[in-house]
Design a protein around this motif. Sequence first.
Motif, PDB file in Angstrom:
ATOM      1  N   ASP A  31       1.293  -1.258   0.302  1.00  0.00           N
ATOM      2  CA  ASP A  31       0.003   0.048   0.181  1.00  0.00           C
ATOM      3  C   ASP A  31       1.075   1.537  -0.119  1.00  0.00           C
ATOM      4  N   LEU A  32       2.588   1.356  -0.103  1.00  0.00           N
ATOM      5  CA  LEU A  32       3.165   2.226   0.157  1.00  0.00           C
ATOM      6  C   LEU A  32       3.139   2.922  -1.226  1.00  0.00           C
ATOM      7  N   VAL A  33       2.971   4.121  -1.437  1.00  0.00           N
ATOM      8  CA  VAL A  33       3.453   4.805  -2.963  1.00  0.00           C
ATOM      9  C   VAL A  33       4.708   5.278  -2.417  1.00  0.00           C
ATOM     10  N   ILE A  34       5.904   6.024  -3.674  1.00  0.00           N
ATOM     11  CA  ILE A  34       7.324   6.493  -2.872  1.00  0.00           C
ATOM     12  C   ILE A  34       7.587   7.070  -4.830  1.00  0.00           C
ATOM     13  N   LEU A  35       7.669   8.672  -4.210  1.00  0.00           N
ATOM     14  CA  LEU A  35       8.324   8.629  -5.149  1.00  0.00           C
ATOM     15  C   LEU A  35       9.610   8.598  -5.719  1.00  0.00           C
ATOM     16  N   VAL A  36      10.109   8.393  -6.733  1.00  0.00           N
ATOM     17  CA  VAL A  36      11.875   8.234  -7.120  1.00  0.00           C
ATOM     18  C   VAL A  36      12.323   8.534  -7.940  1.00  0.00           C
ATOM     19  N   LYS A  52       8.935  11.010   4.765  1.00  0.00           N
ATOM     20  CA  LYS A  52       8.449  10.640   4.626  1.00  0.00           C
ATOM     21  C   LYS A  52       6.791  11.532   5.282  1.00  0.00           C
ATOM     22  N   LYS A  53       5.873  11.030   4.227  1.00  0.00           N
ATOM     23  CA  LYS A  53       4.858  12.221   3.939  1.00  0.00           C
ATOM     24  C   LYS A  53       3.583  12.177   4.775  1.00  0.00           C
ATOM     25  N   LYS A  54       2.307  12.838   4.855  1.00  0.00           N
ATOM     26  CA  LYS A  54       1.636  11.710   4.769  1.00  0.00           C
ATOM     27  C   LYS A  54       0.991  10.684   3.942  1.00  0.00           C
ATOM     28  N   ASN A  55       0.283  11.199   2.572  1.00  0.00           N
ATOM     29  CA  ASN A  55       0.260  10.128   1.372  1.00  0.00           C
ATOM     30  C   ASN A  55       1.171   9.324   1.294  1.00  0.00           C
TER      31      ASN A  55
END
Length: 471
Positions: A31-36, A52-55
């Motif tokens: 369920d994790l979304v990561i901007l890379v 780490k951000k809220k969403n």
Amino acid sequence: MSRRKKNIPIITGAEVVDIARGGKAIAKKDDLVILVSHAVPGDIIDIQVTKKKKNFYEGRPIHFHKYSSFRTDPVCAHFPVCGGCKWQDMTYEAQLRYKEKQVTDQMKRLAGFSEDIQDKIQPILAAEDPWYYRNKMEFTFSARRWLTPEEIVSKKQITEPALGFHVAGLFDKILDITECHLQGGPSNAIRNFIRDFTLEHGYPFFNIRKQEGLVRNLIIRTARSGEVMVILSFYHDDREKILSLLEAVKDRFPEINSLQYVINPKGNDTLEGLEVQVFHGKDHIIEKLDGLSFKISPKSFFQTHTRQAENLYRTILAFAELTDTDTVYDLYSGTGTIGLFMASRARKVIGIESVEEAVADARGNAALNHIENAVFLTGDTKEMFNDTLFRQYGSPDVVILDPPRAGIHPEIVEMLLKQLPGKIIYVSCNPATQARDMQGLLPSYTPKKIRPVDMFPHTDHVENVVMMKKK
């Protein structure tokens, strides 16, 4: 006692599934979304989380389990430290796919269009050659160059200066550039000669933090005709050193048609408010687009991808479907390139632009091309686009919008809904603000044609042209 750092995790086996607005890749794990950064859709990677951000999280890849089929080998030796071409590890075909998707997503999400908007989006207009396409490059001198990761690890004392590009996100850090694949002609040779000459003769490179040094900036502009303009910026007027450098550049590169310089004691690098001096040749160069000639001066705004600018303007002209009875208003008209493209097909063109120098260039370009049915006015667009103007020049049949990235002012939307021109052609370098503004026009207008144009290969930027018709 110092606070203990929060535990920053490593995410293993995440799949890169898409590209986000702004050009970073989107990776997912459960369920994790990561901007890379520096990842391509289709990669499977381990990610070191950095924020780490809220969403969502942000991070960087530290291991690749699988490389995407969209990957390609970067051409440039300065990749990825130089942020100018951050997508060059992705095939050009994939770049086009994700730029087109960006436009579609913005239209659906922000403008609120239904699924059938896809039928109105024409295929993205690709660049004929994604390399050596820029007609203008700006380089910065720095008293200390940016070190590579290997140099930092070596702990050697390296104090060499630099002539190159800003490292992404850092105003005072300059990466020394030996070869750039964005501008053709003599650009690389000119830059490298100037670096070597200034180093050999002890010219102090500028330190933007301390506000000291002499050589500050280098601008190189080229035209398809082969004409070349070079502008050197100096922090103070050391006449002997300035003239010595300019003379050396003139002698080494006789193909330079316009060699100019400026003294810039300001806290920033812009030429605004400064007098640029001609050392050799003309004070301008000439570029041609579809038979029209445009005078390019040091401060002129001109689309930096000449071939695609021609294709962009042809698209706008085709979307406008002009007749010889049409009155065209060109808002945010800049140096008049779009308006002058329209003039031969319209009854009259009225351009409005807030930058006085740009309006002067537009008027000069109209005269240069013997175009008498185009007028260019200086002023704030939202204040000038009103009933008083319409009484003088006539009501608009077609309105061209080509605003800055922030989009158009709400008062412009209100006036368009009041005047109801038959067609609006909205050109934007930011599809998000474009979609927002289009939503405001929906009560009276329907989008009929949409076409993305790739003006900047190897970046996440995309230009988009929309034709809206009155309902």
